[in-house]
Scaffold this motif. Sequence first.
Motif, PDB file in Angstrom:
ATOM      1  N   THR A   1       0.794  -1.016   0.375  1.00 14.90           N
ATOM      2  CA  THR A   1       0.593   0.079   0.219  1.00 14.90           C
ATOM      3  C   THR A   1       0.922   1.313  -0.010  1.00 14.90           C
ATOM      4  OG1 THR A   1       0.266   0.244   2.357  1.00 14.90           O
ATOM      5  CG2 THR A   1      -2.043  -1.551   1.084  1.00 14.90           C
ATOM      6  N   ILE A   2       0.407   1.968  -0.592  1.00 18.31           N
ATOM      7  CA  ILE A   2       1.692   3.459  -0.450  1.00 18.31           C
ATOM      8  C   ILE A   2       0.201   4.842  -0.119  1.00 18.31           C
ATOM      9  CG2 ILE A   2       0.450   3.893  -2.628  1.00 18.31           C
ATOM     10  CD1 ILE A   2       3.429   5.701  -3.464  1.00 18.31           C
ATOM     11  N   SER A   3       0.883   5.446   0.656  1.00 16.44           N
ATOM     12  CA  SER A   3      -0.118   7.310   1.516  1.00 16.44           C
ATOM     13  C   SER A   3      -0.282   7.988   0.471  1.00 16.44           C
ATOM     14  CB  SER A   3      -0.083   7.203   2.883  1.00 16.44           C
ATOM     15  OG  SER A   3       1.513   7.791   3.007  1.00 16.44           O
ATOM     16  N   SER A   4      -1.129   8.310   0.683  1.00 20.96           N
ATOM     17  CA  SER A   4      -1.639   9.785  -0.561  1.00 20.96           C
ATOM     18  C   SER A   4       0.736  11.032  -0.420  1.00 20.96           C
ATOM     19  CB  SER A   4      -2.230  11.012   0.003  1.00 20.96           C
ATOM     20  OG  SER A   4      -2.221  10.904   1.861  1.00 20.96           O
ATOM     21  N   ARG A   5       0.911  10.548   1.065  1.00 17.16           N
ATOM     22  CA  ARG A   5       1.747  10.548   1.456  1.00 17.16           C
ATOM     23  C   ARG A   5       3.283  10.364   0.470  1.00 17.16           C
ATOM     24  NH1 ARG A   5       1.667  14.627   6.500  1.00 17.16           N
ATOM     25  NH2 ARG A   5      -0.062  16.415   5.886  1.00 17.16           N
ATOM     26  N   LEU A   6       2.984   8.906   0.185  1.00 15.59           N
ATOM     27  CA  LEU A   6       3.797   8.559  -0.685  1.00 15.59           C
ATOM     28  C   LEU A   6       4.362   7.008   0.394  1.00 15.59           C
ATOM     29  CD1 LEU A   6       4.927  10.636  -3.404  1.00 15.59           C
ATOM     30  CD2 LEU A   6       2.992   9.336  -3.384  1.00 15.59           C
ATOM     31  N   ARG A   7       3.778   6.880   1.520  1.00 16.09           N
ATOM     32  CA  ARG A   7       4.987   5.860   2.124  1.00 16.09           C
ATOM     33  C   ARG A   7       4.183   4.841   1.938  1.00 16.09           C
ATOM     34  NH1 ARG A   7       4.860   9.084   8.070  1.00 16.09           N
ATOM     35  NH2 ARG A   7       6.327  10.402   7.947  1.00 16.09           N
ATOM     36  N   THR A   8       5.121   4.128   1.856  1.00 18.34           N
ATOM     37  CA  THR A   8       4.793   2.442   1.340  1.00 18.34           C
ATOM     38  C   THR A   8       4.582   1.445   2.874  1.00 18.34           C
ATOM     39  OG1 THR A   8       7.184   2.461   0.343  1.00 18.34           O
ATOM     40  CG2 THR A   8       4.861   2.629  -0.497  1.00 18.34           C
ATOM     41  N   VAL A   9       4.010   0.072   2.227  1.00 18.73           N
ATOM     42  CA  VAL A   9       4.154  -0.615   3.234  1.00 18.73           C
ATOM     43  C   VAL A   9       4.374  -1.649   2.203  1.00 18.73           C
ATOM     44  CG1 VAL A   9       2.646  -2.434   5.089  1.00 18.73           C
ATOM     45  CG2 VAL A   9       2.876   0.263   5.031  1.00 18.73           C
ATOM     46  N   TYR A  10       5.154  -2.908   3.216  1.00 18.15           N
ATOM     47  CA  TYR A  10       5.123  -3.864   1.496  1.00 18.15           C
ATOM     48  C   TYR A  10       4.679  -5.650   2.591  1.00 18.15           C
ATOM     49  CZ  TYR A  10       6.969  -1.138  -2.108  1.00 18.15           C
ATOM     50  OH  TYR A  10       7.321  -0.361  -2.637  1.00 18.15           O
ATOM     51  N   ALA A  11       4.363  -6.045   1.724  1.00 14.68           N
ATOM     52  CA  ALA A  11       4.072  -7.763   2.462  1.00 14.68           C
ATOM     53  C   ALA A  11       5.679  -8.065   2.677  1.00 14.68           C
ATOM     54  CB  ALA A  11       3.066  -8.333   1.371  1.00 14.68           C
ATOM     55  N   ASP A  12       5.714  -9.010   3.429  1.00 13.51           N
ATOM     56  CA  ASP A  12       6.914  -9.466   4.041  1.00 13.51           C
ATOM     57  C   ASP A  12       7.998 -10.226   2.331  1.00 13.51           C
ATOM     58  OD1 ASP A  12       7.556 -10.102   7.243  1.00 13.51           O
ATOM     59  OD2 ASP A  12       7.944  -8.298   6.463  1.00 13.51           O
ATOM     60  N   SER A  13       6.924 -11.100   2.162  1.00 14.76           N
ATOM     61  CA  SER A  13       6.704 -11.951   0.998  1.00 14.76           C
ATOM     62  C   SER A  13       7.381 -11.001  -0.128  1.00 14.76           C
ATOM     63  CB  SER A  13       5.884 -12.843   1.012  1.00 14.76           C
ATOM     64  OG  SER A  13       4.335 -11.995   0.569  1.00 14.76           O
ATOM     65  N   VAL A  14       7.292  -9.967  -0.567  1.00 17.44           N
ATOM     66  CA  VAL A  14       7.590  -9.284  -1.862  1.00 17.44           C
ATOM     67  C   VAL A  14       8.450  -8.358  -2.060  1.00 17.44           C
ATOM     68  CG1 VAL A  14       5.370  -9.896  -2.368  1.00 17.44           C
ATOM     69  CG2 VAL A  14       5.533  -7.391  -1.088  1.00 17.44           C
ATOM     70  N   LYS A  15       8.942  -8.261  -0.417  1.00 19.75           N
ATOM     71  CA  LYS A  15       9.834  -6.643   0.217  1.00 19.75           C
ATOM     72  C   LYS A  15      10.905  -6.973  -0.904  1.00 19.75           C
ATOM     73  CE  LYS A  15       8.931  -5.302   4.787  1.00 19.75           C
ATOM     74  NZ  LYS A  15       9.131  -6.062   5.751  1.00 19.75           N
ATOM     75  N   GLY A  16      11.883  -6.318  -1.309  1.00 17.57           N
ATOM     76  CA  GLY A  16      12.772  -6.150  -1.916  1.00 17.57           C
ATOM     77  C   GLY A  16      12.613  -6.245  -3.787  1.00 17.57           C
ATOM     78  N   ARG A  17      11.023  -7.280  -4.073  1.00 15.89           N
ATOM     79  CA  ARG A  17      10.983  -7.775  -5.133  1.00 15.89           C
ATOM     80  C   ARG A  17       9.837  -6.623  -6.125  1.00 15.89           C
ATOM     81  NH1 ARG A  17       9.119 -12.224  -5.890  1.00 15.89           N
ATOM     82  NH2 ARG A  17       7.626 -12.392  -4.097  1.00 15.89           N
ATOM     83  N   PHE A  18       9.310  -6.009  -5.038  1.00 12.94           N
ATOM     84  CA  PHE A  18       8.125  -5.555  -5.690  1.00 12.94           C
ATOM     85  C   PHE A  18       8.454  -4.090  -5.065  1.00 12.94           C
ATOM     86  CE2 PHE A  18       4.915  -9.030  -5.647  1.00 12.94           C
ATOM     87  CZ  PHE A  18       5.466  -9.493  -6.252  1.00 12.94           C
ATOM     88  N   THR A  19       8.244  -3.075  -6.283  1.00 13.95           N
ATOM     89  CA  THR A  19       7.253  -1.373  -5.689  1.00 13.95           C
ATOM     90  C   THR A  19       7.012  -0.920  -5.702  1.00 13.95           C
ATOM     91  OG1 THR A  19      10.465  -1.378  -6.174  1.00 13.95           O
ATOM     92  CG2 THR A  19       9.503   0.781  -6.479  1.00 13.95           C
ATOM     93  N   LEU A  20       6.117   0.211  -5.120  1.00 15.80           N
ATOM     94  CA  LEU A  20       5.103   0.472  -5.595  1.00 15.80           C
ATOM     95  C   LEU A  20       5.378   2.072  -5.662  1.00 15.80           C
ATOM     96  CD1 LEU A  20       2.098  -0.672  -5.321  1.00 15.80           C
ATOM     97  CD2 LEU A  20       1.966   0.699  -2.977  1.00 15.80           C
ATOM     98  N   SER A  21       4.585   2.600  -6.938  1.00 17.82           N
ATOM     99  CA  SER A  21       4.594   4.427  -6.828  1.00 17.82           C
ATOM    100  C   SER A  21       3.376   4.676  -7.025  1.00 17.82           C
ATOM    101  CB  SER A  21       5.271   4.642  -7.615  1.00 17.82           C
ATOM    102  OG  SER A  21       5.193   4.002  -9.145  1.00 17.82           O
TER     103      SER A  21
END
Length: 121
Positions: free
Chosen positions: A50-70
């Motif tokens: 997920t990504i907030s309106s201020r561009l703060r992101t949260v990732y599931a542990d299973s995708v960290k380092g592989r997926f990028t949300l923008s």
Amino acid sequence: QVQLVESGGGLVQAGGSLRLSCAASGSIISINVMGWYRQAPGKQRELVATISSRLRTVYADSVKGRFTLSRDNSKNTVYLQMSGLKPDDTAIYYCNANILTAIPRAFDDYWGQGTQVTVSS
């Protein structure tokens, strides 16, 4: 009325990359959190990122380092760049957004129709 339109799913080999897009349209005043969830066959829907309106992101542990949300707030669009894909990433990916609409004037959660991502081994 609000619509979330997703694109970018498909079939890819393990180790490959895909980019998902989700554009929100309609009677939108503002968007709070946007993000992606996924549901594999026989499993519950789970958070991807997920990504907030201020561009703060949260990732599931299973995708960290592989997926990028923008996110592009000017286009009400969120992008999920997926790299190093694994067969375990195979699922239907759903876009989600918490949106403040004009009528009724209230925040509510909206979902896209889902896009299939299949990773072959």
